[in-house]
Design a protein around this motif. Structure first.
Motif, PDB file in Angstrom:
ATOM      1  N   GLN A  92       0.891  -1.282  -0.007  1.00 38.18           N
ATOM      2  CA  GLN A  92       0.000  -0.016   0.002  1.00 38.18           C
ATOM      3  C   GLN A  92       0.869   1.128   0.081  1.00 38.18           C
ATOM      4  O   GLN A  92       1.752   1.430   0.874  1.00 38.18           O
ATOM      5  CB  GLN A  92      -0.856   0.132   1.231  1.00 38.18           C
ATOM      6  CG  GLN A  92      -2.073   1.089   1.202  1.00 38.18           C
ATOM      7  CD  GLN A  92      -2.798   1.058   2.442  1.00 38.18           C
ATOM      8  OE1 GLN A  92      -2.311   1.579   3.563  1.00 38.18           O
ATOM      9  NE2 GLN A  92      -3.975   0.466   2.246  1.00 38.18           N
ATOM     10  N   ASP A  93       0.742   2.019  -1.124  1.00 34.24           N
ATOM     11  CA  ASP A  93       1.325   3.424  -1.174  1.00 34.24           C
ATOM     12  C   ASP A  93       2.933   2.840  -1.159  1.00 34.24           C
ATOM     13  O   ASP A  93       3.955   3.528  -0.569  1.00 34.24           O
ATOM     14  CB  ASP A  93       1.381   4.249   0.110  1.00 34.24           C
ATOM     15  CG  ASP A  93      -0.254   4.887  -0.146  1.00 34.24           C
ATOM     16  OD1 ASP A  93      -0.699   4.889  -1.033  1.00 34.24           O
ATOM     17  OD2 ASP A  93      -0.617   4.974   1.409  1.00 34.24           O
ATOM     18  N   TRP A 138      -7.542 -10.354  -2.036  1.00 34.70           N
ATOM     19  CA  TRP A 138      -6.935  -9.223  -2.033  1.00 34.70           C
ATOM     20  C   TRP A 138      -7.217  -8.290  -3.144  1.00 34.70           C
ATOM     21  O   TRP A 138      -6.897  -8.524  -4.362  1.00 34.70           O
ATOM     22  CB  TRP A 138      -5.239  -9.358  -1.821  1.00 34.70           C
ATOM     23  CG  TRP A 138      -4.668  -7.944  -2.269  1.00 34.70           C
ATOM     24  CD1 TRP A 138      -3.476  -7.815  -3.107  1.00 34.70           C
ATOM     25  CD2 TRP A 138      -4.526  -6.974  -1.171  1.00 34.70           C
ATOM     26  NE1 TRP A 138      -3.125  -6.718  -2.856  1.00 34.70           N
ATOM     27  CE2 TRP A 138      -3.574  -6.051  -1.782  1.00 34.70           C
ATOM     28  CE3 TRP A 138      -5.234  -6.347  -0.194  1.00 34.70           C
ATOM     29  CZ2 TRP A 138      -3.422  -4.661  -1.042  1.00 34.70           C
ATOM     30  CZ3 TRP A 138      -5.236  -5.150   0.487  1.00 34.70           C
ATOM     31  CH2 TRP A 138      -4.048  -4.222  -0.036  1.00 34.70           C
ATOM     32  N   PRO A 140      -6.540  -4.742  -4.097  1.00 40.07           N
ATOM     33  CA  PRO A 140      -5.718  -3.448  -3.743  1.00 40.07           C
ATOM     34  C   PRO A 140      -6.499  -2.259  -4.295  1.00 40.07           C
ATOM     35  O   PRO A 140      -6.121  -1.002  -3.547  1.00 40.07           O
ATOM     36  CB  PRO A 140      -4.397  -3.762  -4.588  1.00 40.07           C
ATOM     37  CG  PRO A 140      -4.517  -4.774  -5.445  1.00 40.07           C
ATOM     38  CD  PRO A 140      -5.514  -5.561  -5.039  1.00 40.07           C
ATOM     39  N   ASP A 143      -8.888  -1.494  -1.462  1.00 42.20           N
ATOM     40  CA  ASP A 143      -8.116  -1.432  -0.147  1.00 42.20           C
ATOM     41  C   ASP A 143      -8.762  -2.242   0.580  1.00 42.20           C
ATOM     42  O   ASP A 143      -9.258  -2.204   1.700  1.00 42.20           O
ATOM     43  CB  ASP A 143      -8.214  -0.153   0.285  1.00 42.20           C
ATOM     44  CG  ASP A 143      -7.521  -0.092   1.594  1.00 42.20           C
ATOM     45  OD1 ASP A 143      -6.436  -0.716   1.825  1.00 42.20           O
ATOM     46  OD2 ASP A 143      -8.123   0.605   2.616  1.00 42.20           O
ATOM     47  N   PHE A 168      -9.589  -3.045   6.063  1.00 43.78           N
ATOM     48  CA  PHE A 168      -9.566  -1.972   5.431  1.00 43.78           C
ATOM     49  C   PHE A 168      -8.291  -1.209   5.898  1.00 43.78           C
ATOM     50  O   PHE A 168      -8.451  -0.517   7.085  1.00 43.78           O
ATOM     51  CB  PHE A 168     -10.927  -0.901   5.574  1.00 43.78           C
ATOM     52  CG  PHE A 168     -11.853  -1.840   4.845  1.00 43.78           C
ATOM     53  CD1 PHE A 168     -12.109  -1.646   3.301  1.00 43.78           C
ATOM     54  CD2 PHE A 168     -12.818  -2.726   5.613  1.00 43.78           C
ATOM     55  CE1 PHE A 168     -13.160  -2.341   3.026  1.00 43.78           C
ATOM     56  CE2 PHE A 168     -13.905  -3.112   5.080  1.00 43.78           C
ATOM     57  CZ  PHE A 168     -14.071  -3.282   3.750  1.00 43.78           C
ATOM     58  N   ASN A 169      -7.024  -1.477   5.424  1.00 44.75           N
ATOM     59  CA  ASN A 169      -5.919  -0.983   6.015  1.00 44.75           C
ATOM     60  C   ASN A 169      -5.893   0.550   6.183  1.00 44.75           C
ATOM     61  O   ASN A 169      -5.381   1.332   7.300  1.00 44.75           O
ATOM     62  CB  ASN A 169      -4.793  -1.467   5.377  1.00 44.75           C
ATOM     63  CG  ASN A 169      -3.190  -1.452   6.178  1.00 44.75           C
ATOM     64  OD1 ASN A 169      -3.347  -2.295   7.208  1.00 44.75           O
ATOM     65  ND2 ASN A 169      -2.503  -0.669   6.051  1.00 44.75           N
ATOM     66  N   ARG A 170      -6.232   1.224   5.000  1.00 49.67           N
ATOM     67  CA  ARG A 170      -6.208   2.783   5.305  1.00 49.67           C
ATOM     68  C   ARG A 170      -6.837   3.574   6.355  1.00 49.67           C
ATOM     69  O   ARG A 170      -6.597   4.325   6.824  1.00 49.67           O
ATOM     70  CB  ARG A 170      -6.589   3.405   3.783  1.00 49.67           C
ATOM     71  CG  ARG A 170      -5.423   3.146   2.726  1.00 49.67           C
ATOM     72  CD  ARG A 170      -6.290   3.908   1.691  1.00 49.67           C
ATOM     73  NE  ARG A 170      -5.391   3.374   0.287  1.00 49.67           N
ATOM     74  CZ  ARG A 170      -4.181   3.898   0.129  1.00 49.67           C
ATOM     75  NH1 ARG A 170      -3.589   4.754   0.725  1.00 49.67           N
ATOM     76  NH2 ARG A 170      -3.661   3.443  -1.195  1.00 49.67           N
TER      77      ARG A 170
END
Length: 383
Positions: A92-93, A138, A140, A143, A168-170
């Motif tokens: 992520q990012d 997954w 991405p 997210d 939801f990691n963000r």
């Protein structure tokens, strides 16, 4: 887009770059050495590559995922890559957020979806969680990391099991759905109290150390691995940092050590401090002594077994048909003594007595109540 591949020679080792509507990098493999003219040739249907690394960048060029596999086999339409024993990273990012391993996997939808199956372990690099299950998805671009089938999870804050988990990691959020059972984590369960939560769904905000549920929620407290208190409600939350349980809607609490049962529409329970605040009309029942008390407000100190009730307090002893009303009532559950204040009235059926005053002290279970203060009115009604 059809799958395309080309082979490069680096230090004598064959490395193929394979694309199934995606970009991937493939590690050393066996097979014939094709020339540069094959750079744009499609792989044959059913092509199998060994010791493979696949990776997918996003529109910004940053990696979305990277997966190694013992083997990769392409479908007949060259739109799916089947991976044996995948071991990879989810990004992520541009940073790794999860490390994953499984028995098998698939890359689909031009690399926008990865499916893993069998003995999945997903380890959160940033949040410290470990998820296990038999199916993982997954996505991405959305997210979202989805884990299904015999889900278990561990984290320094929480242990949980469910039918499905969505991460939801963000947003630092995990949604647990279906037969959810979660337990708070303590260093020594034999000496420290801990909580067990059960619901159809729970939402866990790990950064905020908060759990919420809009579905019926059951919370159990354990001391020395034995249940001491149980509370249920139609919805609720747990502040893990403050150890505050807040339940709303048809709330019921069983205090097994007292023993005492309470019902209301709202409850706030400071678990570590053993304090319960009820700011809605409540009913308390002592099942052994058959005492029932109602009031509009209540505060319970579970450690000292002291209860303070206020506003329209009514205490009824069912065995001896006693009734005590007051503005305020202090109830020592251990000794079964009460102190009533305000507009106090005490009645009993046999012998028929009616006492009124500003204060009363006594026990409801054995009809030993003394009413005093101000003007005392005593009424004895003959049989």
């Amino acid at each position: 887009m059809a799958a395309q591949w080309r082979r490069l020679m680096i230090g004598g080792a064959a490395i193929a770059a394979v694309t199934i509507g995606l970009y991937s990098l493939v590690g050393p493999q066996s097979g014939s050495n094709r020339g540069a003219d094959d750079a744009t040739a499609d792989p044959e249907p059913g092509l199998t590559l060994r010791d493979v690394t696949l990776e997918q960048p996003g529109d910004d060029g940053l990696l979305l995922w990277r997966v190694k596999g013992d083997e990769v086999t392409y479908s007949a339409d060259q739109q799916v890559a089947f991976i044996t024993r995948p071991d990879g990273d989810l990004f992520q990012d541009g940073e790794v957020i999860y490390k994953v391993v499984a028995d098998s996997g698939e890359v689909r939808e031009n690399g926008s979806v990865i499916l893993l199956r069998g003995n999945i372990v997903a380890t959160g690099v940033q949040n410290g969680s470990v998820l296990r299950g038999n199916e993982m998805e997954w996505r991405p671009q959305d997210d979202v990391l989805i884990v299904r089938d015999q889900i278990t999870g561990t984290h320094p804050q929480l242990r949980a099991a469910a039918d499905e988990a969505r991460v939801f990691n963000r947003e630092n959020r995990m949604e647990l759905e279906g037969n959810v059972v979660a337990s708070t984590v303590v260093a020594d369960p034999e000496t420290e109290s801990w909580l067990k939560l059960q619901a159809k769904e729970l939402t866990w905000f790990w950064k905020d150390e908060r759990i919420e549920s809009d579905e019926p929620l059951r919370v159990e407290q354990f001391k020395q691995n034995a249940i001491t208190d149980v509370v249920v409600g139609q919805r609720g939350s747990l502040d893990l940092a403050e150890q505050l349980v807040a339940l709303r809607g048809q709330v019921a609490m069983q205090m097994l050590e007292l023993p005492l049962n309470m019902t209301s529409e709202a409850l706030d329970w400071q678990v570590d401090e053993e304090q319960v605040a009820v700011n809605q009309p409540l009913t308390l029942v002592h099942p052994e002594n058959k005492i029932r008390v109602t009031a509009r407000r209540g505060q319970m100190n579970l450690a000292e077994q002291q209860i303070v009730l206020s506003e329209d307090v009514v205490a009824v002893g069912e065995t001896n048909q006693t009734r005590l009303t007051s503005d305020r009532l202090n109830w020592n559950v251990e000794t079964q003594t009460v102190v009533a204040e305000g507009q106090v009235n005490y009645r009993q059926a046999d012998p028929a007595i009616n006492l009124s005053g500003s204060r009363a002290v006594g026990r409801l279970d054995d009809e030993t109540v003394v009413v005093d203060g101000g003007r005392v009115v005593t009424e004895i009604v003959p049989n």
